[in-house]
Design a protein around this motif. Structure first.
Motif: not given
Length: 60
Positions: A13-36
């Motif tokens: 989650x820290x890595x995703x935050x540093x990368x600026x990934x927004x929850x729900x935005x694209x495949x990365x955002x979907x993965x962020x939501x699942x990880x959260x």
């Protein structure tokens, strides 16, 4: 399947935050939501006092 530890989930989650990934935005955002969600569930399990389960009164 191997489950991730709470520490591993927090690190991801820290890595995703540093990368600026927004929850729900694209495949990365979907993965962020699942990880959260997985992190919240893992944290709840890790903080649960299983002594509360004595006598069938478990909070699960």
């Amino acid at each position: 399947m191997n489950d991730l530890t709470l520490n591993e989930l927090n690190t991801l989650l820290t890595v995703f935050a540093r990368a600026g990934v927004e929850a729900g935005a694209g495949a990365e955002g979907e993965l962020l939501q699942r990880l959260s969600q997985a992190q919240a569930e893992r944290e709840e399990l890790d903080n649960m006092d299983f002594d509360d389960c004595a006598g069938g009164a478990c909070k699960l």
